[in-house]
Design a protein around this motif. Structure first.
Motif, PDB file in Angstrom:
ATOM      1  N   PRO B 188      38.243  23.817   0.587  1.00  0.00           N
ATOM      2  CA  PRO B 188      39.430  24.623   0.264  1.00  0.00           C
ATOM      3  C   PRO B 188      39.874  24.338  -1.167  1.00  0.00           C
ATOM      4  O   PRO B 188      39.416  23.375  -1.781  1.00  0.00           O
ATOM      5  CB  PRO B 188      40.462  24.132   1.285  1.00  0.00           C
ATOM      6  N   SER B 189      40.752  25.169  -1.670  1.00  0.00           N
ATOM      7  CA  SER B 189      41.236  24.933  -3.031  1.00  0.00           C
ATOM      8  C   SER B 189      42.091  23.669  -3.035  1.00  0.00           C
ATOM      9  O   SER B 189      42.880  23.434  -2.122  1.00  0.00           O
ATOM     10  CB  SER B 189      42.054  26.125  -3.505  1.00  0.00           C
ATOM     11  N   ILE B 190      41.888  22.852  -4.032  1.00  0.00           N
ATOM     12  CA  ILE B 190      42.569  21.564  -4.107  1.00  0.00           C
ATOM     13  C   ILE B 190      43.568  21.620  -5.254  1.00  0.00           C
ATOM     14  O   ILE B 190      43.232  22.054  -6.361  1.00  0.00           O
ATOM     15  CB  ILE B 190      41.554  20.428  -4.335  1.00  0.00           C
ATOM     16  N   VAL B 191      44.805  21.212  -4.961  1.00  0.00           N
ATOM     17  CA  VAL B 191      45.841  21.183  -5.989  1.00  0.00           C
ATOM     18  C   VAL B 191      46.279  19.740  -6.168  1.00  0.00           C
ATOM     19  O   VAL B 191      46.655  19.096  -5.201  1.00  0.00           O
ATOM     20  CB  VAL B 191      47.053  22.042  -5.570  1.00  0.00           C
ATOM     21  N   PRO B 192      46.271  19.150  -7.390  1.00  0.00           N
ATOM     22  CA  PRO B 192      45.679  19.689  -8.612  1.00  0.00           C
ATOM     23  C   PRO B 192      44.152  19.725  -8.521  1.00  0.00           C
ATOM     24  O   PRO B 192      43.574  18.981  -7.743  1.00  0.00           O
ATOM     25  CB  PRO B 192      46.148  18.706  -9.683  1.00  0.00           C
ATOM     26  N   THR B 193      43.559  20.553  -9.324  1.00  0.00           N
ATOM     27  CA  THR B 193      42.112  20.784  -9.230  1.00  0.00           C
ATOM     28  C   THR B 193      41.329  19.491  -9.458  1.00  0.00           C
ATOM     29  O   THR B 193      41.665  18.696 -10.320  1.00  0.00           O
ATOM     30  CB  THR B 193      41.667  21.798 -10.299  1.00  0.00           C
ATOM     31  N   GLN B 194      40.328  19.290  -8.670  1.00  0.00           N
ATOM     32  CA  GLN B 194      39.401  18.188  -8.924  1.00  0.00           C
ATOM     33  C   GLN B 194      38.006  18.669  -8.557  1.00  0.00           C
ATOM     34  O   GLN B 194      37.849  19.548  -7.697  1.00  0.00           O
ATOM     35  CB  GLN B 194      39.812  16.935  -8.129  1.00  0.00           C
ATOM     36  N   ASN B 195      37.002  18.090  -9.208  1.00  0.00           N
ATOM     37  CA  ASN B 195      35.650  18.597  -8.993  1.00  0.00           C
ATOM     38  C   ASN B 195      34.833  17.682  -8.074  1.00  0.00           C
ATOM     39  O   ASN B 195      33.628  17.650  -8.153  1.00  0.00           O
ATOM     40  CB  ASN B 195      34.929  18.805 -10.331  1.00  0.00           C
ATOM     41  N   TYR B 196      35.551  16.912  -7.241  1.00  0.00           N
ATOM     42  CA  TYR B 196      34.824  16.066  -6.309  1.00  0.00           C
ATOM     43  C   TYR B 196      35.576  15.996  -4.985  1.00  0.00           C
ATOM     44  O   TYR B 196      36.797  16.235  -4.933  1.00  0.00           O
ATOM     45  CB  TYR B 196      34.650  14.651  -6.878  1.00  0.00           C
ATOM     46  N   VAL B 197      34.862  15.699  -3.930  1.00  0.00           N
ATOM     47  CA  VAL B 197      35.493  15.421  -2.634  1.00  0.00           C
ATOM     48  C   VAL B 197      34.771  14.221  -2.024  1.00  0.00           C
ATOM     49  O   VAL B 197      33.674  13.863  -2.454  1.00  0.00           O
ATOM     50  CB  VAL B 197      35.400  16.611  -1.648  1.00  0.00           C
ATOM     51  N   PHE B 198      35.420  13.615  -1.046  1.00  0.00           N
ATOM     52  CA  PHE B 198      34.787  12.560  -0.281  1.00  0.00           C
ATOM     53  C   PHE B 198      34.462  13.130   1.091  1.00  0.00           C
ATOM     54  O   PHE B 198      35.245  13.898   1.647  1.00  0.00           O
ATOM     55  CB  PHE B 198      35.723  11.362  -0.147  1.00  0.00           C
ATOM     56  N   ALA B 199      33.317  12.737   1.615  1.00  0.00           N
ATOM     57  CA  ALA B 199      32.909  13.331   2.887  1.00  0.00           C
ATOM     58  C   ALA B 199      32.198  12.307   3.755  1.00  0.00           C
ATOM     59  O   ALA B 199      31.598  11.344   3.258  1.00  0.00           O
ATOM     60  CB  ALA B 199      31.983  14.523   2.629  1.00  0.00           C
ATOM     61  N   ARG B 200      32.318  12.486   5.042  1.00  0.00           N
ATOM     62  CA  ARG B 200      31.471  11.751   5.978  1.00  0.00           C
ATOM     63  C   ARG B 200      31.472  12.468   7.318  1.00  0.00           C
ATOM     64  O   ARG B 200      32.351  13.296   7.591  1.00  0.00           O
ATOM     65  CB  ARG B 200      31.894  10.294   6.127  1.00  0.00           C
ATOM     66  N   VAL B 201      30.486  12.164   8.134  1.00  0.00           N
ATOM     67  CA  VAL B 201      30.444  12.754   9.462  1.00  0.00           C
ATOM     68  C   VAL B 201      30.776  11.672  10.479  1.00  0.00           C
ATOM     69  O   VAL B 201      30.473  10.495  10.278  1.00  0.00           O
ATOM     70  CB  VAL B 201      29.065  13.379   9.789  1.00  0.00           C
ATOM     71  N   GLY B 202      31.411  12.084  11.569  1.00  0.00           N
ATOM     72  CA  GLY B 202      31.795  11.138  12.601  1.00  0.00           C
ATOM     73  C   GLY B 202      31.422  11.654  13.970  1.00  0.00           C
ATOM     74  O   GLY B 202      31.261  12.861  14.178  1.00  0.00           O
TER      75      GLY B 202
END
Lengths: 634, 221
Positions: B188-202
């Protein structure tokens, strides 16, 4: 000679007299302290002691615990500046705990002293004793709901000062022993109390039976639905009730409820005193007169004494609030989650129709129109946009919505803004909100109506309100009977009870036996008993708490689907914001549109862990009494 | 003057200075957990009151406590943890005795109900894609089913049910091959903009609702 003898004798008399008065010299009865015997010599005196014990009752939501005890669980949003209930992701293990053995001790002492009293009439003694035993059973019930089995102390414990108090340590009772005790006490005392509707702040036969029915229902559902959460139990049964006890408890619940319904505890009835059903429902909580035959047992308040409360001051709509300028108003904002749960009059569930099937907005002439044709309890429990309180129209709207979907609004409702292509500044926000972060005004689009006192002055700090907090009322007894009958497979009886409650709310199409489901039972209690301190305990006893508050964030599409399902997620309170539509080229110009909104201060999502089912016992208590077993999963 | 100095020494205790730290591992591999949801308890004996020091594992499955030197017992009493904690013969949670005189690092070997293996998570065109295996590690009668597998993404390094900006879930019944599970979610759009996310599966374990995860990955897109 005779003279000397008299003189000698008189000395003797004085001497002995002096001696005897010496020994009693310090033995003067105090003028400021009453002995137990004196205290229990006069009925009025005993009643004043009892009044203290009545005053110390514990409720999860109550006017004494302030407005904030009514918030939480996704049912409302706190417009207060302290947003912790919607920003935390759950609850500490100690939440809702209660462990007031000082109160239990005072009740035990009262019962003992009352039974030892010699100057009271037999009738008075029996009634006082029954009242204290009711309060004791009711507090043990309150503890059991929150802590499970606790030490069942029925005698005042005395320390013999031998240096080792460990003989006073008592282990926790089994959870079902607690419920058995409450039921047994209720049966033992019910006939010592008047079957009288008038004195509802004192224990009556109706109050005792209502407690018994509720307690038996809790025990039954924990026995039955505890099977869904096998990890929430202790091997000694201090927590958890064996499944085979469920039916027995359901039967007790039904029997006790039926005893009230049959009229043998006094002629309780649903409150039906006003022609307008919504007003009638709101008035049920305001009317303390004898003609309110629905309230069975309440916490009373009285104006011009210290026993008044500020519920109305804290929660009244901002625009007509008597203390709005002083930062007191509009705190409890009911959520759309609850609002959409009020059925349509044809017994179906539907979200508030703010969009058509293609996602296009639906336009309304008046904001109240979107709520038309619903359960009368909706407008009786919640103040809706477009309705009035105390005869004054509410001003709830979030701004102008333009034809291109843009919104024109301003945080300060008194600052006017010109609409596009106009030069005349106009008001662009309702005085009652909603605007994110504007405290004391709604941030969901709704205000609470239940308990809100329309009496002039009730919303001012100097006067405050004397509306009573109802602990037991007849509609709940009917719902308890309905649930117990349903669980026992007596659907015909169950619909008879539940339909009475529904008919009073304007749902005149009766449910058929075949319509009745567990979801219906859960739903009916949620809307009828909203903000009365039932929601948490109901979700706990049905073992649904970890399901509906699973920590997951909610989406709008999830919010508006599966309404009326018992397992529906309820982790975040949503709002429904009305806008005035502005587009001079459109035939809909000036009409109303709505948006489903998650207030942007809602950042948490409630996560009810298995360890929350039974509140933690404080480590200091366990250190002092190692016989106490710890709660599971903490 | 002497008295004053004396009481000064007597009243001030040294702060705790010994660190006990370590990880929860299965065959040497750390078990990523849900942040703040899996508690452990330490008891120190020899004092008047008996009460635990309760703390939680980090989301990497690590733990760390700053303590006084002494004898401790380490235990986990919560029945809703996503691994099997050893029980005594009487059916009570067992405990580890730890003699702490200086800083100590220890790995605690347990058997989780499941492990998420070989998680490959990547970000491409505003989407996070993942491929992973679900391995049932507790094969005896005390094993449990899992209810669903979920891919979470968040804008901060805390990633779980409570802390995420987007997630996608697949129920256990819909998974055909445990060795090849695929999930993808839109960013989704992130405010403020950032060009990275953290992810993992559970993987959420049925009946106790707790989670085991894959290690957290930072994805730049």
């Amino acid at each position: 000679m005779k003279k000397y003898i008299y003189v000698f004798l008189s000395f003797l008399v004085i001497g002995t007299g002096g001696c005897s008065s010496d020994s009693e010299f310090l033995d003067i009865s105090p003028t400021s302290i009453l002995s137990n015997e004196q205290a229990f010599s006069d009925p009025a005196q005993v009643l004043s002691i009892l009044a203290n014990l009545y005053n110390r009752q514990v409720d999860i939501t109550s006017f004494n615990n302030s407005w904030s005890s009514f918030v939480d669980f996704g049912e409302s949003f706190p417009s207060d500046g302290n947003y912790s209930t919607v920003q935390n992701n759950g609850w500490g293990y100690g939440s809702w705990g209660t462990w007031d053995y000082g109160y239990i001790r005072d009740l035990n002492l009262f019962i003992k002293r009352d039974s030892a009293a010699t100057a009271l009439s037999v009738v008075d003694k029996a009634r006082f004793s029954a009242e204290a035993r009711f309060l004791r059973a009711n507090y043990y019930f309150e503890m059991t709901k929150r802590m499970g089995g606790v030490p069942l102390i029925l005698e005042p414990l005395l320390y013999d000062f031998n240096g080792d108090p460990s003989y006073l340590r008592k282990p926790r009772a089994k959870e079902y022993e607690m419920y058995d005790f409450i039921i047994k006490e209720a049966e033992a005392i019910k006939n010592d109390l008047p079957a009288n509707l008038n004195d509802r702040s004192r224990a009556s036969k109706g109050a005792v039976l209502a407690m018994e029915a509720r307690a038996a229902l809790y025990a039954a559902s924990i026995a039955k639905y505890g099977a869904n959460t096998p990890v929430v139990k202790l091997s000694g049964d201090e927590v958890g009730i064996p499944a085979n006890k469920a039916d027995g408890y359901y039967q007790i619940a039904l029997r006790a409820a039926k005893e009230i319904i049959s009229g043998s505890a006094g002629g309780y009835a649903l409150y039906q005193n006003k022609p307008d059903l919504a007003e009638n429902f709101a008035n049920l909580f305001l009317d303390k007169e004898v003609n309110n035959k629905e309230s069975i047992f309440f916490e009373d308040y009285k104006l011009k004494t210290s026993k008044v409360h500020n519920f109305t001051t804290s929660n009244q709509p901002f625009s007509s609030g008597e203390e709005s300028a002083n930062g007191d108003a509009g705190r409890i904002n009911p959520s759309l989650n609850l609002v959409e749960n009020f059925e349509k009059l044809d017994n179906t569930f539907a979200p508030m129709a703010h969009q058509d099937a293609n996602g296009q907005p639906i336009y309304y002439n008046n904001p109240i129109d979107i709520f038309a044709g619903r359960d009368a309890r909706l407008a009786g429990t919640i103040i809706l946009p477009g309705s009035a309180f105390k005869g004054q129209q509410l001003d709830i709207w979030a701004g102008y919505k333009l034809g291109n979907g843009q919104v024109v609004t301003n945080q300060d409702a008194s600052r006017f803004v010109a609409l596009p292509n106009t030069s005349n500044p106009v008001q662009v926000l309702g005085k009652d909100g909603p605007y994110n972060g504007n405290v004391n005004r709604t941030q969901t689009g709704f205000y609470i109506r239940k308990y809100l006192d329309p009496t002039p002055g009730a919303g001012s700090r100097g006067t405050n309100s004397a509306v009573a907090f109802i602990r037991y009322r007849y509609a709940e007894v009917l719902l308890n009977a309905a649930e117990a009958a349903f669980e026992l497979g007596l659907n015909a009886d169950a619909v008879n009870y539940i339909n009475q409650v529904r008919a009073r709310a304007g749902l005149t199409i009766p449910l058929k036996s075949s319509d009745l489901t567990f979801d219906r039972i859960v739903h009916e209690r949620r809307v009828e008993l909203a903000y009365e301190g039932h929601f948490l305990f109901d979700m706990k006893r049905w073992r649904l708490a970890h399901v509906v508050w699973d920590g997951g964030k909610m989406t709008t599409s999830e919010l508006v689907s599966n309404i009326g399902k018992a397992t529906k997620r309820n982790t975040q309170p949503f709002g429904l914001w009305p806008y005035k539509f502005y587009d001079p080229t459109s035939p809909n110009n000036g009409k109303w549109v709505f948006d489903v909104v998650l207030p942007n201060l809602v950042t948490g999502a409630n996560n009810f862990q298995f360890g929350n089912y039974y509140s933690a016992i404080d480590n200091n208590i366990i250190a002092a009494n190692p016989k106490l077993v710890r709660q599971p999963n903490q | 003057m002497l008295t004053a100095l004396f009481s000064c020494e007597r009243d001030n205790y040294q702060p705790p200075s010994v660190t006990l730290s370590g990880r929860l591992v299965y065959k040497g591999v750390p078990i990523p957990l849900e942040y703040n949801q899996v508690p452990y308890q330490l008891y120190q004996y020899g004092f008047g009151k008996v009460g635990p020091i309760s703390q939680s594992f980090t989301q990497d499955g690590a733990f760390s406590s700053l303590l006084f030197a002494g004898d401790y017992k380490f235990t986990i009493i919560n029945a809703t943890v996503p691994f099997k904690w050893p029980q005594t013969v009487a059916g009570k949670p067992d405990s580890l005795t730890i003699n702490l005189s200086s800083d100590k690092t220890m790995d605690i070997e347990v058997t989780p109900y499941y492990m998420v293996r070989d998680a490959k998570i990547s970000a491409a065109s505003n989407k996070v894609n993942s491929t992973f295996k679900i391995e049932k590690t507790l094969l005896d009668a005390s094993g449990k089913n899992f209810s669903r597998a979920v891919l979470f993404i968040n804008k901060t390094q805390f990633v779980s049910t409570n802390d995420n900006i987007a997630s996608v879930s697949i129920n256990a019944s819909e998974i055909t091959d445990l060795n090849n599970v695929n999930l993808s979610v839109n960013i989704p759009s992130i405010v403020p903009t950032q060009n990275y996310v953290f992810a993992r599966v559970g993987v959420q374990i049925a009946g106790i609702n707790s989670w085991v995860f894959s290690p957290i990955q930072k994805l730049t897109f």
